[in-house]
Design an enzyme around this catalytic site. Structure first.
Site, mmCIF file in Angstrom:
data_model
loop_
_atom_site.group_PDB
_atom_site.id
_atom_site.type_symbol
_atom_site.label_atom_id
_atom_site.label_comp_id
_atom_site.label_asym_id
_atom_site.label_seq_id
_atom_site.Cartn_x
_atom_site.Cartn_y
_atom_site.Cartn_z
ATOM 1 N NE ARG A 477 -0.350 -0.656 4.849
ATOM 2 C CZ ARG A 477 0.606 -1.545 5.100
ATOM 3 N NH1 ARG A 477 0.870 -2.500 4.232
ATOM 4 N NH2 ARG A 477 1.287 -1.499 6.211
ATOM 5 C CB CYS A 594 -6.837 -12.939 38.315
ATOM 6 S SG CYS A 594 -8.478 -12.302 37.916
#
Length: 1025
Positions: A477, A594
């Site tokens: 691109r 966690c």
């Protein structure tokens, strides 16, 4: 993309694959496209679709290169004009260079009302630009009549107006209208009722629409739902009905649902039928009638061309009147119409012979995306017209004489016909600073070259900077780069390529990052020489910094960005608009510690866990190890200090690494096998030991219920490819950080199996460690955790052992940290993250991600496609012209678009706000108050100076994070007698500092009021902005 095997070259197409997907990429690679007309719009479309990777493109054009083409077509050069080459022949090799996988050929044969159109049958899509309406209708009828139909796109650009028309046949199937990846949404409850109502866990929004279909998984209790699909009826943002559930079992807990994407059929009419009853997209809701007004005006322009065999002459009032009469005749014949806009018609007539390169780029991006939709069935197609005008660009030029717009025989004739000679001259004199030379940067440079921004002979300049080197994935691109440029600097390479488009530009290319560390280069003096700044960046923090420098130095800023098919532009002008920092996107949600460590529920959690493991083991620990031994002279010196009772940061971790350091390939394999055992077996055993499957919470509910998933320990099996990949990739990474050589043969299953046969796995013993379950808990810093006396003794013993065994030679006190490199398939980095993530996913019964998806998430890759980049750069460049012309606030436009849907929305920028300190004293973000001092100027003098000059006395003065004067802090009143020099301690040569001040509120119970920055000059001789 190799045609025979249909393999996708990920090293080239990776960013685009994340936009389109492999199925669309494969369809594209089998498609042939015919493109007629190689003016400004045609060459934009050619560039974009060749970069995208179609199978073949035929470039059709019968015209010869002319001087003015150089200002519209970036692939036509001066030598093409001088040698009188055909446009198609000139641009063909340059377009072909953009992508080696695309076959590009040319046609210079006549295409008119007498041409036999059967030659078009070999193409899947036909695009016409610069074609008369009669020819467009004929070609469209032919394409529509074929079985299957040939997809047709017609595009026209005349001065300030453009149109795009699409006809993809009567039954065009789209497999994925939005391109958005469906998310797993966890379930809170499902009622046992008719209809049953599903509520999302934690009131998470489901994002569904009535009529869509979802599939259920892992539901407990109402088991019959699992694997079935249900049509939804939306009740609220976080609940929906799914029909009768009263005959099913009662819902217990858990489960999630996912949107099922279903194909959609779109119906298109021919151009002939749509002309009189157009279906249009409305991009600017401040002028909702504009698309239909442009439709009528451009139909009249088609009639004008048929009658006069030419376009209206530039600046000719008679032609403008004729076009207005034609528009008033055409408009009543339309079924779907709006009142004639005489001003628009007159400007269309005046500018029709001209071209606005940025407008061609913007609409070229949109039209190219429609071509890709036509051949892939990916994303919702345009139905059926898109119209856009740039009338705000020319309205302020109404009073200029016709001579301003007349041709002069140079490359800017097409531009001059639209914006006039004077504004062209202002563009030539412009001094621009562009930060970033990636995809948007390349497109911006192309626009600068076509507009003549920053010409040497006009004392203009374009300064660009980018510290990055070119990678192969950029070539898809960043169209100024070619394979031979890989590993060369982006900025200097882009500058050279831009000068091939327009050799008259004055370009200054730098390799610096723009940040506080480079303020000596990009100083206030540097900004004072600029007219405006353009950002072509891919991260928010860099944008925020550049914005702050622009606000501080009163410079306009043009910002833009893309993500896949989405794009935005933001225009920031001193004293007119708010700045980039005036608004903040909500922060990205962090995955709780966690959850990552013990309770993953979706694949993103396992990928992030694997990425963190890479970072911890192969980046942070080696870096910390090297830093420790650079700080401390020798192992013996460290031992003495530890024996003397000193606590050295990181010593425990470093000694552990030293003690466990492998010295051969066999030990790297052993280390990898032990990691497998720890990560994928012992972790599960420990969790199930701490929380058996029947564990219940205080409220009686199960601990292991959605979104928590209980783990299952994995037994190692070398015959499992995933297990083998994890062992080999992990061992390679350990060998890398410890500088241990290995051969290709060492990676074979035979040798790895032989080494593993001798590895002894210690028996699992449950740990007494506490497992964190609080989602608000943060990850502890291992280096700062206090050591027990037992751990200290163990560390001392291990270091004594290493010294006595002569394991502390200089080379053993060094490691080689790795940098995660996602685009190198040979280094084992992605192998480790993919295999580790998939194994952890298997352990928790989560659907694993393939390498492709893992790479996107772990590498934080922003999906990208050339169509969107071309569009944002074009839109930004249109606004640049307005800023250079000094146009008012009402002419400025921000834009958001999503080419996938397609949606294009123009809005006014946020106007600058005034904050009031007192009824008669206000300021905006652009205001800076100034006070000039001298060597003996005290803090008291400064406070008095502000009061005398601005009519209000500061109650607090802060410099950066340093509080210079806060009356409530003891001792601060004594500072009033100190000089500003002594309080601030400026570095040598520092001319001024910006101080933060606040003022007493009008009512005592209110908080202090913030004021604008006060720029304090250390000498009265300094220039005040």
């Amino acid at each position: 993309m190799a045609e025979d095997s249909m393999e996708i070259d990920d090293s080239l197409y990776s960013r685009q694959r994340y936009v389109l997907g492999d199925s669309a990429m494969h369809r594209m690679a089998q498609s042939a496209v015919f493109l007629s007309g190689l003016g400004g719009l045609g060459i934009e479309i050619a560039k974009n679709i060749v970069l995208a990777g179609v199978k073949s493109v035929t470039l059709h054009d019968t015209k010869q290169c002319e001087t003015w083409d150089q200002g519209c077509n970036f692939f036509i050069h001066k030598e093409d004009v001088l040698s009188q080459r055909k446009r198609a022949e000139a641009v063909c090799p340059r377009v072909a260079e953009l992508n080696p996988y695309v076959h590009v050929d040319t046609s210079v044969a006549a295409l008119d009302d007498n041409t036999d159109l059967n030659f078009l049958q070999k193409y899947q899509c036909v695009i016409l630009t610069e074609a008369r309406l009669s020819l467009q209708k004929r070609v469209n009828e032919f394409c529509h009549a074929q079985r299957p139909p040939i997809r047709f796109v017609g595009c026209d650009t005349y001065g300030i107006c453009v149109r795009v028309f699409c006809d993809f046949g009567e039954e065009f199937e789209v497999l994925d209208p939005t391109g958005e990846e469906p998310k797993e949404i966890f379930i809170q409850s499902i009622t046992h009722d008719n209809p049953g109502v599903v509520t999302c866990l934690d009131n998470q929004p489901h994002g569904l629409q009535t009529g869509q279909i979802v599939i259920f998984r892992e539901v407990n209790g109402m088991m019959e739902l699992n694997g079935t699909t249900r049509q939804v009826s939306v009740l609220s943002p976080h609940s929906f009905a799914i029909g009768d559930t009263s005959q099913l079992q009662e819902y217990a807990h858990g489960g999630f649902f996912v949107l099922v994407k279903t194909p959609k059929i779109y119906t298109f009419e021919t151009l002939e039928r749509q002309l009189w009853d157009p279906q249009v997209l409305t991009p600017d809701f401040s002028k909702p009638e504009a698309p239909l007004q442009i439709h009528a005006a451009m139909l009249a322009l088609d009639t004008f061309q048929e009658q006069h065999n030419r376009l209206p002459n530039t600046g000719c009032l008679q032609d403008a009147d004729t076009l207005l009469v034609l528009t008033e005749e055409v408009n009543p014949t339309l079924r779907n119409k709006a009142p004639v806009n005489a001003e628009l018609v007159q400007w269309l007539s005046r500018t029709a012979r001209g071209t606005l390169p940025p407008l061609a780029a913007a609409v070229g991006g949109l039209a190219s995306q429609e071509v890709l939709k036509a051949i892939t069935g990916k994303f919702a197609p345009l139905q059926q017209w898109f119209y856009l005008d740039a009338i705000e660009l020319v309205k302020p030029l109404q009073s200029l004489p016709a001579e301003e717009f007349l041709p002069r025989g140079d490359r800017y004739d097409a531009l001059r016909a639209c914006i006039g000679k004077s504004l062209c001259g202002e563009l030539h004199k412009l001094r621009v600073f562009m930060v970033g030379c990636g995809a948007i940067g390349c497109e911006m440079l192309k626009n600068f070259a076509l507009l003549g921004v920053g010409l040497a002979q006009s004392s203009g300049q374009v300064c660009i900077t980018d510290p990055d080197l070119i990678e192969k994935s950029n070539l898809n691109r960043q169209f100024l780069f070619r394979p031979q440029h890989i590993q060369k600097p982006k900025s200097t390479t882009a500058a050279e390529a831009t000068l091939r488009i327009n050799p008259d530009l004055q370009l200054d290319a730098h390799l610096d990052k723009v940040c506080p560390a480079t303020e000596s280069i990009y100083s206030d003096s540097f900004y004072s020489r600029l007219n405006l700044v353009v950002t072509a960046l891919d991260n928010v923090e860099a944008r925020r910094y550049v914005d702050s420098r622009c606000v501080s130095n009163q410079r306009a800023l043009l910002d833009s960005g893309t993500m896949g098919t989405k794009g935005h532009t933001e225009i920031i002008v001193p004293n007119l608009t708010e700045s980039y920092n005036s608004h903040r996107d909500p922060p990205e949600e962090e995955i709780p510690f966690c959850t990552l460590k013990s309770f993953p529920s979706v694949i993103e959690h396992t990928i992030q866990w694997a990425r963190d493991k890479f970072e911890n083991a192969f980046v942070q620990k080696p870096s910390m190890y090297n830093s420790f031994w650079q700080t401390h002279k020798s192992a013996e010196h460290v031992l003495q200090r530890m024996q003397a009772g000193e606590s050295l940061d990181g010593s425990f971790e470093v000694i552990k690494l030293l003690n466990r350091r492998p010295h051969c390939w066999e030990q790297c394999i052993t280390l990898a096998r032990l990691k497998f055992e720890k990560y994928f077996k012992r972790k599960a055993l420990q969790l199930l030991h701490a929380f058996p499957l029947d564990t219940r919470l205080k409220d009686g509910s199960l601990f292991w219920q959605s979104p928590k998933r209980p783990p299952s320990p994995i037994d190692f099996d070398l015959k499992e490819p995933l297990h083998f990949t994890f062992i080999v990739s992990t061992a390679r990474l350990f060998a890398g950080i410890y500088n241990i050589p290995y051969s290709e043969e060492d990676l074979s299953e035979e040798i790895v199996a032989e080494i593993l046969s001798h590895v002894k796995i210690p028996e699992y013993q449950p740990s007494v460690k506490c497992i964190e379950t609080d989602e608000g808990a943060k990850k502890p810093d291992q280096l700062k955790m206090p050591l027990s006396s037992e751990e200290e003794r163990a560390a001392i013993g291990q270091l004594q052992y290493a010294i006595s065994g002569d394991f502390v030679k200089e080379e053993r006190l060094r490691m080689s940290p790795l940098d995660f490199e996602k685009d190198d398939d040979s280094n084992g980095h992605l192998d480790f993250v993919t295999s580790a993530s998939a194994l952890r996913a298997n352990m928790y019964s989560i659907e694993p991600a393939d390498r492709f998806k893992t790479k996107r998430i772990a590498g934080k890759i922003i999906p990208a496609i050339a169509t969107a980049t071309a569009a944002v750069a074009g839109l930004v460049s249109l606004e640049l012209i307005k800023i250079v012309g000094g146009f008012g606030f009402e002419s400025l436009k921000n834009c958001f678009f999503n080419l996938a849907l397609p949606v294009v929305v123009f809005t006014e920028p946020a106007p600058v706000k005034q904050a009031f300190i007192r009824e008669n004293i206000s300021f905006s973000i652009w205001d800076i108050w100034t006070i000039s001092g001298h060597e003996d100027f005290t803090l008291s003098d400064f406070i008095n100076g502000v009061r005398e000059k601005y009519g209000i006395e500061p109650t607090m003065v802060v410099y950066g994070v340093k509080m210079l004067y806060v009356p409530v802090i003891p001792g601060h009143s004594k500072r009033l007698k100190l000089t500003m020099q002594k309080l601030i301690k400026p570095s040598a040569g520092r001319q001024y500092v910006d101080l933060t001040v606040s003022f007493a509120p009008e009512r005592a119970e209110e908080e202090d009021l913030a004021g604008p920055p006060v720029r304090y000059f250390f000498s009265r001789d300094e220039p005040i902005p």
